[in-house]
Scaffold this active site. Structure first.
Site, PDB file in Angstrom:
ATOM      1  N   ALA A 349       0.857  -1.181   0.000  1.00 42.57           N
ATOM      2  CA  ALA A 349       0.000   0.000   0.000  1.00 42.57           C
ATOM      3  C   ALA A 349       0.897   1.237   0.000  1.00 42.57           C
ATOM      4  CB  ALA A 349      -0.899  -0.011   1.222  1.00 42.57           C
ATOM      5  N   GLY A 394       0.735  -4.996   0.965  1.00 40.00           N
ATOM      6  CA  GLY A 394      -0.471  -5.121   0.156  1.00 40.00           C
ATOM      7  C   GLY A 394      -0.226  -5.840  -1.169  1.00 40.00           C
ATOM      8  N   GLU A 397      -0.344  -9.407  -0.386  1.00 44.24           N
ATOM      9  CA  GLU A 397      -1.742  -9.718  -0.054  1.00 44.24           C
ATOM     10  C   GLU A 397      -2.600  -9.824  -1.310  1.00 44.24           C
ATOM     11  OE1 GLU A 397      -1.375  -6.340   2.662  1.00 44.24           O
ATOM     12  OE2 GLU A 397      -2.461  -7.539   4.114  1.00 44.24           O
ATOM     13  N   GLU A 417       4.911  -4.991   7.287  1.00 44.26           N
ATOM     14  CA  GLU A 417       4.154  -3.909   7.928  1.00 44.26           C
ATOM     15  C   GLU A 417       4.661  -3.576   9.323  1.00 44.26           C
ATOM     16  OE1 GLU A 417       2.854  -6.345   6.185  1.00 44.26           O
ATOM     17  OE2 GLU A 417       1.316  -5.570   4.832  1.00 44.26           O
TER      18      GLU A 417
HETATM   19  C1  LIG Z   1      -3.968   5.347   0.166  1.00 45.03           C
HETATM   20  C2  LIG Z   1      -3.974   4.016   0.752  1.00 45.03           C
HETATM   21  C3  LIG Z   1      -4.129   2.882  -0.145  1.00 45.03           C
HETATM   22  C4  LIG Z   1      -5.530   2.624  -0.470  1.00 45.03           C
HETATM   23  C5  LIG Z   1      -5.673   1.337  -1.086  1.00 45.03           C
HETATM   24  C6  LIG Z   1      -6.171   0.329  -0.184  1.00 45.03           C
HETATM   25  C7  LIG Z   1      -5.372  -0.881  -0.312  1.00 45.03           C
HETATM   26  C8  LIG Z   1      -5.686  -1.795   0.706  1.00 45.03           C
HETATM   27  C9  LIG Z   1      -5.552  -1.183   2.006  1.00 45.03           C
HETATM   28  C10 LIG Z   1      -4.964  -2.122   2.912  1.00 45.03           C
HETATM   29  C11 LIG Z   1      -4.042  -1.426   3.838  1.00 45.03           C
HETATM   30  C12 LIG Z   1      -3.068  -2.354   4.345  1.00 45.03           C
HETATM   31  C13 LIG Z   1      -2.059  -2.846   3.295  1.00 45.03           C
HETATM   32  C14 LIG Z   1      -0.981  -3.388   4.005  1.00 45.03           C
HETATM   33  O1  LIG Z   1      -1.046  -4.529   4.364  1.00 45.03           O
HETATM   34  C15 LIG Z   1       0.067  -2.442   4.414  1.00 45.03           C
HETATM   35  C16 LIG Z   1       1.152  -2.230   3.474  1.00 45.03           C
HETATM   36  O2  LIG Z   1       1.206  -2.690   2.355  1.00 45.03           O
HETATM   37  S1  LIG Z   1       2.361  -1.295   4.096  1.00 45.03           S
HETATM   38  C17 LIG Z   1       3.584  -1.272   2.866  1.00 45.03           C
HETATM   39  C18 LIG Z   1       4.471  -2.465   2.931  1.00 45.03           C
HETATM   40  N1  LIG Z   1       5.531  -2.321   1.977  1.00 45.03           N
HETATM   41  C19 LIG Z   1       6.768  -1.889   2.284  1.00 45.03           C
HETATM   42  O3  LIG Z   1       7.059  -1.607   3.425  1.00 45.03           O
HETATM   43  C20 LIG Z   1       7.765  -1.787   1.153  1.00 45.03           C
HETATM   44  C21 LIG Z   1       8.257  -0.377   1.002  1.00 45.03           C
HETATM   45  N2  LIG Z   1       9.234  -0.287  -0.054  1.00 45.03           N
HETATM   46  C22 LIG Z   1      10.535  -0.650   0.122  1.00 45.03           C
HETATM   47  O4  LIG Z   1      10.941  -1.125   1.154  1.00 45.03           O
HETATM   48  C23 LIG Z   1      11.446  -0.422  -1.044  1.00 45.03           C
HETATM   49  O5  LIG Z   1      10.832   0.446  -1.938  1.00 45.03           O
HETATM   50  C24 LIG Z   1      11.784  -1.738  -1.824  1.00 45.03           C
HETATM   51  C25 LIG Z   1      12.649  -2.679  -0.958  1.00 45.03           C
HETATM   52  C26 LIG Z   1      10.523  -2.470  -2.238  1.00 45.03           C
HETATM   53  C27 LIG Z   1      12.567  -1.383  -3.108  1.00 45.03           C
HETATM   54  O6  LIG Z   1      13.660  -0.578  -2.774  1.00 45.03           O
HETATM   55  P1  LIG Z   1      14.469   0.187  -3.901  1.00 45.03           P
HETATM   56  O7  LIG Z   1      14.802  -0.735  -4.985  1.00 45.03           O
HETATM   57  O8  LIG Z   1      15.579   0.930  -3.235  1.00 45.03           O
HETATM   58  O9  LIG Z   1      13.401   1.221  -4.528  1.00 45.03           O
HETATM   59  P2  LIG Z   1      12.895   2.569  -3.870  1.00 45.03           P
HETATM   60  O10 LIG Z   1      12.693   2.407  -2.431  1.00 45.03           O
HETATM   61  O11 LIG Z   1      13.762   3.689  -4.340  1.00 45.03           O
HETATM   62  O12 LIG Z   1      11.435   2.678  -4.540  1.00 45.03           O
HETATM   63  C28 LIG Z   1      11.224   3.318  -5.800  1.00 45.03           C
HETATM   64  C29 LIG Z   1      10.107   4.321  -5.635  1.00 45.03           C
HETATM   65  O13 LIG Z   1       8.921   3.636  -5.221  1.00 45.03           O
HETATM   66  C30 LIG Z   1       8.441   4.184  -4.008  1.00 45.03           C
HETATM   67  N3  LIG Z   1       7.804   3.143  -3.209  1.00 45.03           N
HETATM   68  C31 LIG Z   1       8.192   1.873  -3.019  1.00 45.03           C
HETATM   69  N4  LIG Z   1       7.350   1.233  -2.222  1.00 45.03           N
HETATM   70  C32 LIG Z   1       6.394   2.103  -1.864  1.00 45.03           C
HETATM   71  C33 LIG Z   1       5.231   2.031  -1.060  1.00 45.03           C
HETATM   72  N5  LIG Z   1       4.832   0.896  -0.473  1.00 45.03           N
HETATM   73  N6  LIG Z   1       4.499   3.146  -0.926  1.00 45.03           N
HETATM   74  C34 LIG Z   1       4.810   4.275  -1.554  1.00 45.03           C
HETATM   75  N7  LIG Z   1       5.894   4.405  -2.358  1.00 45.03           N
HETATM   76  C35 LIG Z   1       6.676   3.335  -2.502  1.00 45.03           C
HETATM   77  C36 LIG Z   1       9.675   4.744  -3.338  1.00 45.03           C
HETATM   78  O14 LIG Z   1       9.335   5.690  -2.387  1.00 45.03           O
HETATM   79  C37 LIG Z   1      10.409   5.320  -4.514  1.00 45.03           C
HETATM   80  O15 LIG Z   1       9.795   6.513  -4.884  1.00 45.03           O
HETATM   81  P3  LIG Z   1      10.677   7.848  -5.150  1.00 45.03           P
HETATM   82  O16 LIG Z   1       9.675   8.892  -5.455  1.00 45.03           O
HETATM   83  O17 LIG Z   1      11.560   7.474  -6.293  1.00 45.03           O
HETATM   84  O18 LIG Z   1      11.439   8.082  -3.866  1.00 45.03           O
END
Ligand SMILES: CCCCCCCCCCCCCC(=O)CC(=O)SCCNC(=O)CCNC(=O)[C@H](O)C(C)(C)COP(=O)(O)OP(=O)(O)OC[C@H]1O[C@@H](n2cnc3c(N)ncnc32)[C@H](O)[C@@H]1OP(=O)(O)O
Ligand SMILES: NC(=O)C1=CN([C@@H]2O[C@H](COP(=O)(O)OP(=O)(O)OC[C@H]3O[C@@H](n4cnc5c(N)ncnc54)[C@H](O)[C@@H]3O)[C@@H](O)[C@H]2O)C=CC1
Length: 543
Positions: A349, A394, A397, A417
């Protein structure tokens, strides 16, 4: 002049035609040496022929002893150098003039002086091939039809140099293989392809100009003219690369523009869509060569690659809308979900968007995510996740809400998460536990660990892993296979498997028996069973 007695036949090229020629030659009692670009391909083809003979035994068309004796007469060899003791070599390599000239010269050098050399070419001048050998009088065309074991014709093509004795010996050999012979002088396309290829190309021009669909053209030809196959189905069977090569020879050698190849044919070949042998041409085929009607497999691509396809409100809302549309689509039989770009399926997400949410807002978002998951789970068609990179939070999921997952070797999975001070909110606790077991789910959710594709395969999170460039093709193959099955039956299997997870086993078994019985009397049940008994592929309609 005495001609050679044929005992050992070399076949060069172990593709669809070479394999068929090797099979009929061995069945006729000849010892057959089969060669391709290497021993591995020749060995693989030999095993396939043996399997084919086994099927004939099962069908009562060949005795087990005859099949065993035939298989023993088939010898895979490493290459042309092994043709030294062959009395006849039949070349059936790719339709390419330069390649064939090279192969003819090499065969000529390796073969004993009195042996005969034939080409199965569909169009290339046999006179030209004969001219690069030191035995031009012993060269001719031996043009088998596809599929060789079933088609009764061999078109013998006399080169300008062919000696009468060569013709007579080859005619006798073709007849010993159970074939009827027609004779053609050496002219572009000979007899059969001079007639056939312009007809196939005309059907392609009709598609290209939008006159009709491939299905209508083939049905029109079959019902109106009575051949067993339509022209585009036949072109797919022959191989579009081969059809193009023949069309080019006709056009170049006859010099009349009426023989030019359609752009559509050239483009399909450029795309690698060479017909049935390649899995796709005018139609799509599963790995058994069965036709899969197009439009039966849909694909959803999560498309926000600059943010690793992170799920924001816009993306999830769009997904919700598209899934509702898919539910109304009566033609779709399988759905694939994948991510845009080569890095992520979905990295979770959108954290930036979530960072300012209040509890009630987060609840609403979680409920939206669950609604999407429920939409995917309750679609009547299977949904397959093709995980091409990160599937975190997400993203993981969403993959879990699909019926099953295939992944690229580069994929990474996790529920990280806890690193953000929250827990999975889109089914990651409970669906993960159901997929990989409670202990593994607990460990992944408590540690936030990210695991690779191999580990995901080992714990049963994914069903298969593939090279990144092959992933989507493999998943499409699986989806295409599902699309050939009875849609009502697949839908019931999906429903029973899902609902059965949440009820005690006796109740689950009751659900199963109700669904089993409900399918009886459907058109699909009648068609599936009639097709089996009639030894033909089933044509399901989803009613
Ligand atoms: C508005 C809300 C959403 C509504 C939709 C409803 C959906 C369902 C709701 C359910 C809610 C619960 C969902 C859930 O279970 C909770 C989550 O999913 S929490 C998120 C869990 N994920 C993470 O923690 C991963 C985060 N990302 C990373 O750790 C790294 O990006 C990764 C290891 C994957 C890759 O690293 P790397 O190769 O170094 O790439 P970058 O980090 O530079 O990423 C490139 C670019 O993409 C952006 N980005 C990556 N992941 C996310 C993300 N999850 N959210 C937002 N943006 C993300 C990152 O910031 C970079 O952007 P730049 O602008 O270039 O900085
Ligand atoms: N496909 C058809 O319906 C018919 C094809 N033909 C002719 O039969 C020949 C073969 O066609 P298909 O079997 O359909 O093609 P295919 O693509 O199934 O097989 C061609 C085979 O030739 C092999 N090959 C390529 N280069 C080689 C080399 N240097 N040495 C050894 N083997 C090599 C390939 O590895 C492949 O196994 C062509 O000349 C074609 O025009 C003739 C009648 C019908």
């Amino acid at each position: 002049m005495m001609t050679i007695e044929i005992r050992t036949v070399g076949v060069l090229g172990a593709g669809q035609m070479g394999s068929g020629i090797a099979q009929v030659a061995a069945t006729a009692g000849y010892t057959v040496k089969l060669a391709d670009v290497d021993l591995e391909r020749a060995t693989k083809a030999t095993s396939k022929i043996a399997a084919m003979l086994g099927k004939l035994v099962e069908k009562g068309k060949l005795t087990a002893e005859a099949a065993e004796a035939t298989a023993k007469r088939l010898i895979p060899v490493a290459g042309i150098a092994d043709f030294g003791d062959c009395d006849l070599v039949i070349e059936a390599a790719t339709e390419n003039v330069d390649l064939k000239l090279k192969l003819f010269a090499a065969c000529d050098a390796a073969m004993k002086p009195d042996a005969l050399l034939a080409s199965n070419t569909s169009s290339i001048s046999v006179t030209k091939l004969a001219a690069v050998t030191k035995r031009p009088g012993k060269v001719l065309g031996m043009h088998f039809m596809n599929p060789v074991p079933l088609m009764r014709l061999v078109e013998i093509v006399k080169a300008v140099q062919t000696e009468p004795e060569t013709y007579t010996t080859i005619k006798e050999a073709a007849e010993k293989m159970g074939k009827t012979v027609v004779t053609s002088n050496d002219a572009p396309g000979f007899l059969v392809n001079r007639i056939l290829i312009p007809m196939l190309c005309e059907a392609m021009f009709a598609v290209q100009e939008g006159v009709g669909t491939p299905e209508d053209i083939d049905t029109g030809a079959k019902l109106g003219l009575n051949p067993p196959m339509g022209p585009l189905e036949l072109a797919d069977l022959i191989g579009l690369d081969t059809v193009l090569a023949i069309a080019n020879v006709l056009y170049t050698d006859i010099g009349d523009t009426k023989y030019r190849a359609p752009t559509l044919l050239k483009n399909l070949v450029r795309a690698g869509w060479v017909g049935k042998k390649g899995g796709r041409g005018f139609y799509v085929y599963d790995e058994k060569g069965q036709k899969v009607p197009e439009g039966f497999v849909g694909t959803i691509t999560l498309n926000r690659p600059d943010k690793l396809n992170a799920l924001n409100a816009e993306l999830v809302g769009e997904l919700h809308r598209v899934l509702a549309e898919i539910r109304r689509d009566k033609d779709l039989r399988a759905l694939i979900v994948t991510g845009a770009g080569d890095k992520a399926f979905a990295a979770g997400a959108d954290i930036a968007a979530m960072s300012t949410m209040t509890g009630p807002e987060a609840k609403a978002f979680g409920e939206l995510g669950h609604a999407v998951g429920a939409q995917m789970e309750t679609l009547a068609i299977p949904v397959i996740a093709a995980v091409n990179g990160f599937a975190l939070g997400g993203g993981c999921e969403m993959a879990l809400a699909c019926d099953f997952i295939h992944a690229s070797t580069k994929a990474k999975f996790g529920q990280p998460e806890v690193n953000l001070g929250v827990i999975p909110g889109f089914g990651g606790t409970n669906r993960l536990a159901r997929r990989v077991g409670i202990g593994r789910a607990r460990e992944l959710c408590f540690t936030g660990d990210v695991i690779g594709a191999e580990e995901a395969l080992r714990i049963g999170l994914v069903n298969g892993i593939h090279a990144p460039e092959e992933l989507l093709g493999k998943v499409k193959e699986i989806a295409a296979k599902i699309a050939t099955k009875g849609p009502l039956a697949v839908a019931q299997a999906k429903r029973v498997l899902l609902r059965g997870l949440d009820v005690p086993l006796p109740t689950a078994n009751e659900l199963e028996v109700q669904a089993f019985a409900a399918l009886f009397g459907s058109e699909d049940q009648r068609e599936g069973m009639a097709a089996f008994l009639g030894k033909r592929p089933a044509n399901f309609v989803g009613r």
